[in-house]
Structure formats: C-alpha cells, structure tokens
Write a protein that holds these residues in place. Structure first.
Motif, PDB file in Angstrom:
ATOM      1  N   CYS A  99      -9.375 -30.206   1.095  1.00 48.08           N
ATOM      2  CA  CYS A  99     -10.399 -29.580   1.937  1.00 48.08           C
ATOM      3  C   CYS A  99     -11.246 -28.689   1.034  1.00 48.08           C
ATOM      4  O   CYS A  99     -10.703 -27.884   0.283  1.00 48.08           O
ATOM      5  CB  CYS A  99      -9.750 -28.747   3.042  1.00 48.08           C
ATOM      6  SG  CYS A  99     -10.926 -27.717   3.925  1.00 48.08           S
TER       7      CYS A  99
ATOM      8  N   TRP B 123     -12.812 -26.144   1.627  1.00 45.36           N
ATOM      9  CA  TRP B 123     -12.663 -24.716   1.914  1.00 45.36           C
ATOM     10  C   TRP B 123     -11.232 -24.245   1.669  1.00 45.36           C
ATOM     11  O   TRP B 123     -11.005 -23.248   0.993  1.00 45.36           O
ATOM     12  CB  TRP B 123     -13.057 -24.412   3.366  1.00 45.36           C
ATOM     13  CG  TRP B 123     -12.977 -22.954   3.663  1.00 45.36           C
ATOM     14  CD1 TRP B 123     -12.004 -22.313   4.360  1.00 45.36           C
ATOM     15  CD2 TRP B 123     -13.881 -21.938   3.218  1.00 45.36           C
ATOM     16  NE1 TRP B 123     -12.242 -20.972   4.376  1.00 45.36           N
ATOM     17  CE2 TRP B 123     -13.389 -20.717   3.697  1.00 45.36           C
ATOM     18  CE3 TRP B 123     -15.059 -21.952   2.465  1.00 45.36           C
ATOM     19  CZ2 TRP B 123     -14.031 -19.512   3.440  1.00 45.36           C
ATOM     20  CZ3 TRP B 123     -15.694 -20.756   2.213  1.00 45.36           C
ATOM     21  CH2 TRP B 123     -15.182 -19.560   2.707  1.00 45.36           C
ATOM     22  N   CYS B 124     -10.243 -24.959   2.210  1.00 41.92           N
ATOM     23  CA  CYS B 124      -8.848 -24.498   2.197  1.00 41.92           C
ATOM     24  C   CYS B 124      -8.064 -24.966   0.979  1.00 41.92           C
ATOM     25  O   CYS B 124      -6.994 -24.455   0.703  1.00 41.92           O
ATOM     26  CB  CYS B 124      -8.125 -24.966   3.450  1.00 41.92           C
ATOM     27  SG  CYS B 124      -8.924 -24.489   4.983  1.00 41.92           S
TER      28      CYS B 124
ATOM     29  N   HIS C  31     -10.815 -30.941   9.131  1.00 38.97           N
ATOM     30  CA  HIS C  31      -9.582 -30.176   8.908  1.00 38.97           C
ATOM     31  C   HIS C  31      -9.180 -29.477  10.208  1.00 38.97           C
ATOM     32  O   HIS C  31      -9.304 -28.265  10.341  1.00 38.97           O
ATOM     33  CB  HIS C  31      -9.803 -29.176   7.766  1.00 38.97           C
ATOM     34  CG  HIS C  31      -8.523 -28.593   7.281  1.00 38.97           C
ATOM     35  ND1 HIS C  31      -8.473 -27.550   6.390  1.00 38.97           N
ATOM     36  CD2 HIS C  31      -7.225 -28.898   7.557  1.00 38.97           C
ATOM     37  CE1 HIS C  31      -7.211 -27.241   6.142  1.00 38.97           C
ATOM     38  NE2 HIS C  31      -6.444 -28.037   6.841  1.00 38.97           N
TER      39      HIS C  31
ATOM     40  N   CYS D 135      -9.485 -25.025   8.776  1.00 42.87           N
ATOM     41  CA  CYS D 135     -10.782 -24.367   8.966  1.00 42.87           C
ATOM     42  C   CYS D 135     -11.659 -25.069   9.988  1.00 42.87           C
ATOM     43  O   CYS D 135     -12.712 -24.584  10.337  1.00 42.87           O
ATOM     44  CB  CYS D 135     -11.501 -24.280   7.621  1.00 42.87           C
ATOM     45  SG  CYS D 135     -11.805 -25.909   6.898  1.00 42.87           S
TER      46      CYS D 135
HETATM   47 ZN   LIG Z   1     -10.004 -26.584   5.640  1.00 43.20          ZN
END
Ligand SMILES: [Zn+2]
Lengths: 185, 84
Positions: free
Chosen positions: B6, B8-9, B59, B63
């Motif tokens: 991901c 972001w994560c 996701h 997020c």
């Molecule tokens: Zn994420």
C-alpha cells in the motif's frame, strides 16, 4: 441542581472486567471525544500545520489532543480538540474549498482498549500481522490494520502501552479475544 | 498470501485488501453514443494478459485508499505503479 447529561451513558465495553496481572493490564478508556479531520496537507493554515503530524503512520500530542495521521488527507484527533483560530462559517451552502479543514465528530464510532505491560506486544502480535517490534512500531507510531480479524487502529504509546481503537460493534468480540489470548501472556 | 505494498501503509497482507480489477479503464466520453455491444464491452470485458497487469486495489482494512500496482500474473510479483 442539574442532572448530568452523561449519567446514563453506557460504553461499548462497560461489561468488560479487563485484565490485570504482573505482565498485562487491559481496560477500556471510554468516552474520549474523537474527531475526524480532513484537509489537504499541502494547503494547511499555519495553525493546523503546527498541530497535525505530517509523517505517515505517526501520531503526535498536540495540547490535550492526540492526533493520528490516517491517510494522505485524513487525521483522527482523540481528546477535546481545542479550537483553532479560524472563523467558523455558518454558510453551509458555500462550496467546500481546498483550504478548508473539515471536522466530523466520530466519538461514538470507536471505543479504546488500553493494553499495557511487558506482555502487551506479544499479546497483540498473537492476532496481528504487523511487525510490532519497538524498532519498527515504537512510541509515536500508529497503524490501521486487523487484530484478530477485527479492523482496528493501533497506537503505540510510551513504555509498552498500546491503545486499540475498535468499532463499538466489534468491541465486545475483541475484548473477549483479548481476555482469552491474555491467558498465554 | 500476497504481500501488497500500500503506498500509504506499506506492505500488508492480501486479506486487508479488496481487488478492483484492471486499471485505466476509462469511462466512455459519450456513453449514450455507444452501441449495446460497445457498452457491454466497456462494462464486462477486461484484458487477461500473461505477464505485467496494471490493476486497482483498495486497502479496505487500513487506510481505505484506492491505488494502482502492476502485478505480473505469472509470478504475482507486484511493483508500485510510478506514473499516475
Ligand atoms: Zn493503506
């Protein structure tokens, strides 16, 4: 004499006895105000830029509020969000602009389970795929993930203390799982 | 289980994600002008390559963001999509 308007509130884990021994301390922290914050991090007014964490997967203390960075344009503030010097606008028909910060009270969405003690990390690792080693997930880190198949926000605090933010409807299930898994740790 | 990065994560288990199918399927500029066959082709027909495939993931347990990666359908090797 005025009646306490909150006198009859029942938290999602009101019936949860918690866990308390030498290695683990688990209990609910009920009724903390939670505010969802949406904004464009590139267009934050200075008053907001000073208080919001801007590194992915981190949280920071800002006044009396803990603010978690959840997504590129999304934060979660735990605790009473002190007002920022910005004029609230009553004109609800006005289009939301790109400089605006949008606040939504989500206090009732999740409750918080506090898991602390030397066994806390092992307990969480029992039901979570993330690397929870202190070098990776130390104080100041937060993550949204699954714990025992329940969607949670994990928050690493000082000294082996974690806050688990879990949806109200999943709270009793997760508390039962914690109480069961705690036997091993 | 796939380990999906991901943006972001970071890398997470496949179980945290929801699959969104082929990426870059553009909505027709003028849907009303399409024949039924063209509309059905837009709705239901997707590439099925052997090799790199650009696809969407959400996701859902993290997020909740959509993102695009390139997955090699023969090896399941996933690389982040840099453009777009
Ligand atoms: Zn994420």
């Amino acid at each position: 004499m005025t009646a306490d308007p909150h006198a009859n509130r029942i938290s999602p884990l009101a019936g949860f006895a918690g866990v308390s021994d030498a290695r683990l301390d688990v209990r609910e922290i009920p009724f903390l105000r939670q505010t969802n914050v949406r904004a464009d991090p590139a267009r934050l007014l200075p008053a907001w830029a000073d208080r919001l964490p801007l590194a992915p997967g981190t949280w920071r203390r800002s006044g009396e509020t803990d603010i978690l960075y959840l997504g590129p344009d999304e934060w979660l503030a735990i605790g009473d969000l002190t007002p920022v010097p910005a004029e609230p606008r009553a004109d609800t028909a006005r289009r939301v602009g790109q400089d605006d910060v949008i606040l939504t009270d989500v206090s009732a969405q999740r409750t918080i389970a506090r898991v602390a003690g030397p066994g806390a990390r092992d307990l969480l690792a029992h039901g979570c795929a993330l690397d929870l080693h202190p070098s990776v997930f130390g104080p100041g880190r937060c993550a949204q993930t699954m714990l025992a198949r329940a969607q949670v926000i994990l928050m690493a605090r000082e000294r082996d203390e974690f806050w688990i933010l879990v949806r109200a409807s999943f709270a009793r299930y997760l508390a039962a799982w914690i109480a069961d898994a705690a036997v091993d740790y | 289980m796939l380990l999906i990065p991901c943006p972001w994560c970071g890398p997470r288990d496949e179980a945290e994600f929801h699959y969104g199918g082929q990426a870059h399927v553009a909505y027709p500029a003028d849907p009303a002008a399409l024949t039924d066959e063209e509309w059905a082709r837009y709705l239901f027909f997707r590439d099925n390559p052997m090799g790199p495939f650009s696809e969407r993931w959400n996701h859902t347990s993290g997020c909740r963001r959509w993102f695009t990666v390139t997955r090699d359908t023969t090896t399941n090797a996933i690389t982040p999509e840099t453009s777009r």
